[in-house]
Design a protein around this motif. Sequence first.
Motif, PDB file in Angstrom:
ATOM      1  N   UNK A   8       1.202  -1.173   0.294  1.00  0.00           N
ATOM      2  CA  UNK A   8       0.333  -0.332  -0.220  1.00  0.00           C
ATOM      3  C   UNK A   8       0.932   1.312  -0.428  1.00  0.00           C
ATOM      4  N   UNK A   9       2.361   1.180  -0.069  1.00  0.00           N
ATOM      5  CA  UNK A   9       2.909   2.796   0.297  1.00  0.00           C
ATOM      6  C   UNK A   9       3.520   2.795  -0.914  1.00  0.00           C
ATOM      7  N   UNK A  10       2.328   4.132  -0.851  1.00  0.00           N
ATOM      8  CA  UNK A  10       2.969   5.006  -2.570  1.00  0.00           C
ATOM      9  C   UNK A  10       4.219   5.809  -2.168  1.00  0.00           C
ATOM     10  N   UNK A 142       5.212  11.570   9.942  1.00  0.00           N
ATOM     11  CA  UNK A 142       4.069  12.135   9.793  1.00  0.00           C
ATOM     12  C   UNK A 142       3.362  11.109   8.390  1.00  0.00           C
ATOM     13  N   UNK A 143       2.444  10.877   8.488  1.00  0.00           N
ATOM     14  CA  UNK A 143       2.343   9.851   7.364  1.00  0.00           C
ATOM     15  C   UNK A 143       0.684   9.955   6.959  1.00  0.00           C
ATOM     16  N   UNK A 149      -6.300   5.650  -1.325  1.00  0.00           N
ATOM     17  CA  UNK A 149      -5.917   4.352  -0.173  1.00  0.00           C
ATOM     18  C   UNK A 149      -4.607   4.334   0.027  1.00  0.00           C
ATOM     19  N   UNK A 150      -3.388   4.715  -0.753  1.00  0.00           N
ATOM     20  CA  UNK A 150      -1.885   4.448  -1.147  1.00  0.00           C
ATOM     21  C   UNK A 150      -1.446   4.912   0.906  1.00  0.00           C
ATOM     22  N   UNK A 195       0.405   1.858   9.688  1.00  0.00           N
ATOM     23  CA  UNK A 195       0.512   3.089   9.520  1.00  0.00           C
ATOM     24  C   UNK A 195       1.703   4.082  10.816  1.00  0.00           C
ATOM     25  N   UNK A 196       1.554   3.039  11.902  1.00  0.00           N
ATOM     26  CA  UNK A 196       2.700   2.955  12.836  1.00  0.00           C
ATOM     27  C   UNK A 196       3.839   2.078  12.827  1.00  0.00           C
TER      28      UNK A 196
END
Length: 235
Positions: A8-10, A142-143, A149-150, A195-196
Amino acid sequence: MSKKAATNAAKDKLREMQCKFNPLSRSDGSVMYSQGATVVIAAVLGPIEVKTQNLSIEGSYLECNYRPKAGLPQVKERIREAAIRDVLELALLSEAYPRSKMSLQVQELEDRGSTDACALNSACLALLIGGLPLKYSFAAVHCIINEQGEFVLDPELNETLRQQASFTFAFDSVDGNLLLVQTKGAFKIAQFNDIECICRAASAQIFDFYRSNLAKYHGRSAENDSSSTDLPMET
């Protein structure tokens, strides 16, 4: 980090970090810190004399001010200021200097995204270079989740215009404990957990950046001291 988070990580890399130590002469420690095009300057004073109404025999009084690039602080800046103060109250060894004050001033120079995290990181470096007593250093990341949805780590300002959710985490350098969690928008628990993990891994890069730049700074300081003491005496 799960396989799903990785796919998922763009963007899973931090922007380029740079810092300049002690650009200000009238402080005990200061730093100009940047991530990408976002630039923040932080300065510390302390321990210094404290007014009677803020005096405490149990520890030092902490003053924290955040200033925007232009104009007076608004609600957004006050929230950012409160977040910095909350983290500092956890990290500072305030009992080392009772009946005194420690002051942190943070000035935003350029807001190009992830400013909350950059402000916290500049504050940590200013405390370290100013020699204020800390239980541990800290790093903020920060994210966001964009409209596709990426996951986008350390996003630029234009990448946040149509975000689904945003996250700011701060971790300590000793046990990796969470010192701060700020969220906004709609997200799933699984997304939060992924994300954490991404931000925790990125915080290790920031701690490495702290260590390498502080080592270079103190190495130069030691060389300067050595060269000044080794000058031949005139006869």
